[in-house]
Design a protein around this motif. Structure first.
Motif, PDB file in Angstrom:
ATOM      1  N   GLN A   1       3.163  -9.318   6.819  1.00 20.59           N
ATOM      2  CA  GLN A   1       2.783  -9.536   5.642  1.00 20.59           C
ATOM      3  C   GLN A   1       1.863 -10.509   5.074  1.00 20.59           C
TER       4      GLN A   1
ATOM      5  N   CYS B   1       0.617  -5.538   4.059  1.00 24.48           N
ATOM      6  CA  CYS B   1       1.526  -5.125   5.043  1.00 24.48           C
ATOM      7  C   CYS B   1       0.977  -4.283   6.040  1.00 24.48           C
TER       8      CYS B   1
ATOM      9  N   LEU C   1       6.831   4.044   4.296  1.00 23.28           N
ATOM     10  CA  LEU C   1       6.900   2.443   4.078  1.00 23.28           C
ATOM     11  C   LEU C   1       7.338   2.407   2.788  1.00 23.28           C
TER      12      LEU C   1
ATOM     13  N   TRP D   1       8.639  -0.690  -0.421  1.00 20.58           N
ATOM     14  CA  TRP D   1       8.395  -1.969  -1.031  1.00 20.58           C
ATOM     15  C   TRP D   1       9.532  -2.530  -1.830  1.00 20.58           C
TER      16      TRP D   1
ATOM     17  N   SER E   1      -0.204  -1.064   4.345  1.00 23.28           N
ATOM     18  CA  SER E   1      -0.022  -0.522   2.939  1.00 23.28           C
ATOM     19  C   SER E   1      -0.260  -1.924   2.131  1.00 23.28           C
TER      20      SER E   1
ATOM     21  N   CYS F   1       7.787  -5.892   2.393  1.00 21.78           N
ATOM     22  CA  CYS F   1       7.801  -4.166   2.860  1.00 21.78           C
ATOM     23  C   CYS F   1       8.584  -3.979   3.893  1.00 21.78           C
TER      24      CYS F   1
END
Lengths: 110, 114
Positions: A6, A23, A32, A34, A72, A89
């Protein structure tokens, strides 16, 4: 094993400003996630992305999963003090649970 | 009602002691987890458990053992505590299948080993 990196590690933003957290995965992402953690509390699920190019929004928070499904981004528009916390993430990893990145500490300055 | 609850919230103990942290979820989920968050806030999975199998992260010392009396509970027992065990331990639960990655976390149990 899958690793999630990250960036930035920490972020100080003036209230009202926009910000982006990234991320990046060492492997293709098949899901993925969050999460947000307020200081001294547990994690709260924000959103999940599965398809390449997918974008989801919740209030002023938007997350995208790139086409190649290895990165992401989480974008917050017009940040507020309530956005402060640690954003993590996560991706499906070992032990049948989620592997998390090391988190991004977000501080909102009034 | 709290969905995932852990007790105690704070635990201070001496090296060498044995301690337990309890976790209960009232969401009807079939999978529960234990995570460890170190001083740098890095969250790492320790175990996942459902009524069929226990999956252990290979890096977890065998002094740590999860015990599940029933589907709604997953307790964490730690033997011979060491200084490095000091951390915040989070319990979480999820439902297998499509929502498997949507974890519900407890508020954490802060363990301090002196």
């Amino acid at each position: 094993s899958q690793e999630l990196e990250q960036s930035p590690q920490s972020l100080i933003v003036q209230e009202g400003k926009n910000l982006t957290i990234n991320c990046t995965s060492s492997k293709t992402l098949y899901g993925l996630y969050w999460y947000k953690q307020k200081y001294g509390e547990g994690l709260i699920f924000l959103m999940m992305l599965q398809k390449g190019g997918e974008e989801k929004s919740h209030e002023k928070i938007t997350a995208k999963l790139d086409e190649k499904k290895q990165q992401s981004s989480l974008h917050i528009t017009a940040s507020q003090p309530s956005h402060a916390g640690i954003y993590l993430c996560g991706a499906a990893g070992g032990a049948d649970g989620l592997t998390f990145g090391k988190g991004t500490h977000l501080i909102i300055q009034p | 009602d709290t969905a995932v609850s852990q007790t105690p919230k704070y635990l201070v103990t001496q090296m060498g002691n044995d301690k337990s942290i309890k976790c209960e979820q009232n969401l009807g989920h079939d999978t529960m987890y234990w995570y460890k968050q170190d001083s740098k806030k890095f969250l790492k999975i320790m175990f996942s458990y459902n009524n069929k199998e226990l999956i252990i992260n290979e890096t977890v010392p065998n002094r740590f053992s999860p015990k599940s009396p029933d589907k709604a509970h997953l307790n964490l027992h730690i033997n011979s505590l060491e200084l490095g065990d000091s951390a915040v331990y989070f319990c979480a639960s999820s439902q297998r299948g499509r929502a498997a990655g949507e974890l519900f976390f407890g508020e954490g149990s802060r363990l301090t080993v002196l």
